[in-house]
Structures are given as C-alpha cells and as structure tokens.
Scaffold this motif. Sequence first.
Motif, PDB file in Angstrom:
ATOM      1  N   LEU A 406     -16.010  59.163 -28.515  1.00 54.13           N
ATOM      2  CA  LEU A 406     -15.312  58.787 -29.739  1.00 54.13           C
ATOM      3  C   LEU A 406     -16.091  59.226 -30.970  1.00 54.13           C
ATOM      4  CD1 LEU A 406     -13.284  57.147 -31.500  1.00 54.13           C
ATOM      5  CD2 LEU A 406     -14.697  55.120 -31.036  1.00 54.13           C
ATOM      6  N   VAL A 407     -15.396  59.852 -31.900  1.00 50.18           N
ATOM      7  CA  VAL A 407     -15.927  60.131 -33.236  1.00 50.18           C
ATOM      8  C   VAL A 407     -15.073  59.331 -34.219  1.00 50.18           C
ATOM      9  CG1 VAL A 407     -16.314  61.864 -35.015  1.00 50.18           C
ATOM     10  CG2 VAL A 407     -16.725  62.434 -32.610  1.00 50.18           C
ATOM     11  N   GLN A 408     -15.714  58.458 -35.002  1.00 48.67           N
ATOM     12  CA  GLN A 408     -14.938  57.639 -35.927  1.00 48.67           C
ATOM     13  C   GLN A 408     -15.420  57.823 -37.368  1.00 48.67           C
ATOM     14  OE1 GLN A 408     -15.121  53.544 -34.623  1.00 48.67           O
ATOM     15  NE2 GLN A 408     -17.332  53.411 -34.768  1.00 48.67           N
ATOM     16  N   PHE A 409     -14.453  57.835 -38.264  1.00 47.38           N
ATOM     17  CA  PHE A 409     -14.706  57.973 -39.694  1.00 47.38           C
ATOM     18  C   PHE A 409     -14.427  56.612 -40.332  1.00 47.38           C
ATOM     19  CE2 PHE A 409     -13.494  62.065 -37.979  1.00 47.38           C
ATOM     20  CZ  PHE A 409     -14.488  62.895 -38.462  1.00 47.38           C
ATOM     21  N   VAL A 410     -15.475  56.009 -40.863  1.00 47.40           N
ATOM     22  CA  VAL A 410     -15.414  54.592 -41.217  1.00 47.40           C
ATOM     23  C   VAL A 410     -15.342  54.410 -42.728  1.00 47.40           C
ATOM     24  CG1 VAL A 410     -16.509  52.347 -40.974  1.00 47.40           C
ATOM     25  CG2 VAL A 410     -16.721  54.049 -39.137  1.00 47.40           C
ATOM     26  N   ASP A 411     -14.257  53.807 -43.159  1.00 42.79           N
ATOM     27  CA  ASP A 411     -14.086  53.345 -44.537  1.00 42.79           C
ATOM     28  C   ASP A 411     -13.250  52.087 -44.453  1.00 42.79           C
ATOM     29  OD1 ASP A 411     -13.595  52.829 -47.173  1.00 42.79           O
ATOM     30  OD2 ASP A 411     -12.368  54.621 -47.539  1.00 42.79           O
ATOM     31  N   ILE A 412     -13.919  50.949 -44.288  1.00 43.25           N
ATOM     32  CA  ILE A 412     -13.205  49.709 -44.003  1.00 43.25           C
ATOM     33  C   ILE A 412     -13.670  48.592 -44.941  1.00 43.25           C
ATOM     34  CG2 ILE A 412     -14.833  49.194 -42.120  1.00 43.25           C
ATOM     35  CD1 ILE A 412     -12.442  47.723 -40.760  1.00 43.25           C
ATOM     36  N   PRO A 413     -12.750  48.057 -45.763  1.00 46.25           N
ATOM     37  CA  PRO A 413     -13.104  46.949 -46.644  1.00 46.25           C
ATOM     38  C   PRO A 413     -13.153  45.607 -45.921  1.00 46.25           C
ATOM     39  CG  PRO A 413     -10.805  47.515 -46.944  1.00 46.25           C
ATOM     40  CD  PRO A 413     -11.361  48.513 -45.970  1.00 46.25           C
ATOM     41  N   PHE A 445     -19.859  58.094 -31.945  1.00 46.39           N
ATOM     42  CA  PHE A 445     -20.565  58.651 -33.105  1.00 46.39           C
ATOM     43  C   PHE A 445     -19.783  58.262 -34.350  1.00 46.39           C
ATOM     44  CE2 PHE A 445     -21.761  61.889 -36.210  1.00 46.39           C
ATOM     45  CZ  PHE A 445     -23.131  61.958 -36.030  1.00 46.39           C
ATOM     46  N   SER A 446     -20.462  57.678 -35.329  1.00 49.70           N
ATOM     47  CA  SER A 446     -19.800  57.157 -36.525  1.00 49.70           C
ATOM     48  C   SER A 446     -20.239  57.918 -37.765  1.00 49.70           C
ATOM     49  CB  SER A 446     -20.111  55.665 -36.706  1.00 49.70           C
ATOM     50  OG  SER A 446     -19.693  54.913 -35.587  1.00 49.70           O
ATOM     51  N   VAL A 447     -19.253  58.229 -38.596  1.00 49.28           N
ATOM     52  CA  VAL A 447     -19.495  58.838 -39.898  1.00 49.28           C
ATOM     53  C   VAL A 447     -18.987  57.853 -40.950  1.00 49.28           C
ATOM     54  CG1 VAL A 447     -19.036  60.785 -41.432  1.00 49.28           C
ATOM     55  CG2 VAL A 447     -19.192  61.151 -38.950  1.00 49.28           C
ATOM     56  N   ILE A 448     -19.929  57.279 -41.719  1.00 52.72           N
ATOM     57  CA  ILE A 448     -19.547  56.343 -42.778  1.00 52.72           C
ATOM     58  C   ILE A 448     -19.141  57.163 -43.998  1.00 52.72           C
ATOM     59  CG2 ILE A 448     -20.277  54.425 -44.227  1.00 52.72           C
ATOM     60  CD1 ILE A 448     -22.440  53.834 -42.108  1.00 52.72           C
TER      61      ILE A 448
END
Length: 574
Positions: A406-413, A445-448
């Motif tokens: 999993l590759v995740q793009f994180v922008d979560i309020p 793998f996370s990309v903030i």
Amino acid sequence: MSNKTAKERLDQVNSHLATGTPKNQSRKRGSRSASALPSDYSDVLGQIATLQGIAATPDTSNRGYVRQKKAGKLWVQERIQQLLDPGSFRSVGSVSGTVKWKQIGDTNEEPIGFVPSNNVQGFGRLRGRKIILTADDFSIRAGHADGASTEKTVYMEKLAIALKLPIVKLVDGSSGGGSVTTIRSWEYSYIPPLPSFQHVVEQLNLGIPNLGAVVGPAIGLGAARVVACHFSVMAGDIGSLFNAGPDVVKNASFEEDLSPADLGGPAVHCTNGTIDNLAADEAGCFEQLRTVLSYLPNCGTMLPPVIQSSDPTDRKSEVLRSIIPRAKNRMYNARKIITEVVDQGSFFEIGPLWGRTAIVGLARLGGKPVGIVSLNCEVNAGALDALGSQKIARMLKFLDIFNIPLVQFVDIPGYAIGTVAERNATMRHGISLATAYYSTTMPVFSVITRRVYGVAGGLMLDCRDPRMRVAWPSGQWGSLPLEGGIEVGHSFELREIERQHGKQKRDERYAELENEYKRLMNPIRTANHFGVEEIIDPAHTRELCCEWVGHVYETLLPQRILERISGKLQPRFT
C-alpha cells in the motif's frame, strides 16, 4: 420451447451431423443390436454435439430470448464471446439441462427436446490469464433454480479452489436462486440451502480472485453471489440488484410502481457501497473485470503480476511542488497527486461513487502493482466519515489478501464531526478501520501531503513498526487543528480577556496565540526532533515510492509468500 419446435431443431442439427447415410435409406432402429452400433461411438458423440449445438444457438422465437433482446441485453453466449479471449472458452457441463428422451429400441433412445441449464460455466482466458467463468442465462426461467444445475455451480466453486484459478461471475437473474414453481415440480417445499457459500468464503480468504458483474437484475441469491465478490461492477444501462423484485416488494411493503432501477439500480447500489463500480454498459463491465484481474495473482500464495513499464522510475514531477495551496483552507485535486506519482495510465479507482471522502484503487509503480489510499479534501474537507472508513477498511483487506503493498497519500483533518457524523456511527466505523490497519500485514508506505490530526491521522501513520513514511514541506500535524484547538486549549484565558477588556482585546490575544502556534508548527521543527523521519521535495516522490516498492517485491513479498504457504500468515478478507 414447444416439443414440436425442439424436435424440428434437433432434426435440423442431426441432418447436418449425419454422414454416409442417404436421406432415403430407412433403418429399423428398434432391431439394431449392439454389434450394429458404430465402433467409434459416433452415435453418442452425435447426440452430444446435437445438444451442444442447441445450447450454443439462440432460439429467437423463445419468449425469454425475445425479452432479453428487448431489454437491450446480450444473450449469454454473446457475453462469453465478448468477455473472453477469442476461441478460449471451454464449457463444463455443456449438455446439462432438461432433456426429453424418446425410446427407439430396447436399449437405445434419442433426445427430442432439450432446455439447457440456465447457468453456463467453464474455462476461458482474459488477456491470456486462465479463469473460471459462470454466466447466467436469464432467457431460461430468469435464472431460477428450476432451470439451473446446483451441482454444477458448486463443482465450479470447488474447482476454483482446487486449481487456484480466478473466478468471474456474470449475474443476470437469481443465479439458481429459489422459485415457487420448484415446490410444484418437486411436490414438496424445502428449507433453503446454500451449498456453494462455504466454498465462496474459502476462495475469498485464500486470495482466489472473485470478480462479479451485474448485467441485468441480480435477485436474491444472484445478488448475494456478486456482492460477495472481491470486486463488483454494475452495467448502468441494464443493471439492478435487490433482495426481492418490485412485485414482491409491492405485496410486502406496499411500495408501488417501483422500477428495478428505482429499487436497486446504480443510483442506489453504486453510491452506498453494495457494488464497487459503475460501468456504462456490459462492454464497460467486461473491460473493468479485465483491468482488475491484471493487478491480481491467481491466489494468495503467489506474487502479483509484474509488467514492463515505459515510465521511468526516476521521473520528476515538478507540478507536485505547487499542488498544495499555501492557503491552508484551500482545496486541491488529490487524484492529480496519485496520477503524477504512479506509472502513467495505471491508476484504476475502486468505489469512486461512494465513501467519497476517501479515494482508493490499484496502480503500478515501475510495473509492480500497488494499492492506493488517499483522502479527498474536496469532499467534507477530507474529514473521514463512516462510509469513507468502510471503503478504506475493505481496501486494506483486499490488498492484504492479494499481497499488494500500500502507498497512501495522507491529508486528514480527522474523523467527520457534527450531528450527521454521530448519527452515522462515525467512530464505530472509524475504529473498525483502525482494526483493519492493525490486523493487516501488507507493507505500507505513507506520504504526508498536508494535514495529520487526531485518532484518524494517528492510526493511518502509526499502523506499522517501523514506520515507512516521508512528508512534504506542506505538512502540518497535531492532536487538533488550530481552528478550534486554540479555543479549547485557551478557553478560560480568552473568556477572561473578553469579560474584562472586551471582544477586541480577546481577538487580539487570539491572533497572537495563532501566530505563535503557526511558528512552532513549522514542519522543520518536527524533523529537528525526529518526529518525522524525512521531509522531501515533492517532485521526487515517485522515485522514492518506486525504490520502496522495488525493495518490497524483491525482498519482503517472497518471504511473505513462504509464510502464506506454510500457514504462518493467514490474512482474511471476510
């Protein structure tokens, strides 16, 4: 079909199959002895070919076939031809059905009437991949049990497990589900059995791809079969799905004048998560089935299929440097980030019409399949609601069962808030999502990209140890967003200033606090304390993701496959 019509068709096919026998030559079949029978069994093979020919040829006078075409639907054999690679279909149970026999001697007989089973099953290929296929024939008893062969369906479900082959289901009708007419023909009523579902559940948890398409009304058991799949798609022009049809609903709930689309069409089930995707028509369904299968292994003890990619793994994307607005409350297109990072043209979104606060799908990095999770700031400012949590949780299990990183793009309020969120059990589903993150084991793998706040942000980024993550310079994080967070943390001070000195002084103090917090929330300060492992140039995101995925496929996934084979690792989709 009438017995007369069936007999005429049988005679016609037999006349083409007969060889070496003049039309005017008579034969007393009743006196034929065993020694007179052809040594090559051509009589038996001829009868089989006759029945197969009837099954493969539409009876254009049959009212079920006429109804099928008037509804704008393909006939079952047409569907098979359009879905599979040309010439690749091999039927199993090709002569199963209801045959009327005529005795022509002491030991011989010939078919004079044949109604094929209303579920066509067998093997075929999708872009070269061997699969098992089941396809309903709605033109025969609308797919009900009195026209189906339950034994054949159960056999094919078992075969998918034994041979470790993906299974594709084209559902149009009840897929062998119940009909009251069965009571009349059997002369007794029965407690409904589900002999195939234990095998379906086993397939799902073994990582044997189950892919389903709704290409007509999916009713009762038919609906259950397609909804149980790992991936499902509905044809927008002809598809619908319901527990019971409009006539039954009318008598049970007094809801009148419901069309199949009103009751369970795409506007209902492609927006509530029952069906994953919507396609314009049957051809669109078939293409989505081919596409999804291209990312998946044949079973959970195999690696996902890798292809050659012409997109350089070190490709820079300078547009990513400015895609996140400096104004913190402005929105941006999260899908643009995904398509810029993954191999060009490889992103396939799953569930775009439901749980829209989240974006999930499949893609490739350097030709290697990956799962994608992103939040969608253009819907509810990206706050994760109940449906969004359900969608991500289902995707996590999907990736885990198929060994896809999993590759995740994180922008979560954070989780969605307010009365609607509370009524929809947002926290209940949010904790189910947390359980999915912490119970799955595929590499992450996370990309903030921007915000990380609260429980929702924490569980997305803290679900693996050690964490594999990087941040963009636009990152901002904390327990609460500043908006509202300052009010909570300094409520007494701000109230006292307003009580003693008025609202203007209170606003001035609020602005001072806000500026101080913004200064302290500089992401570099977090990196100074190793609170974030690395802040990167967004333009280099693809290169880093490809490097990580390459290592996963080279080193981690082979070890994972061995653990799956040995039974040490047993992920579950159900």
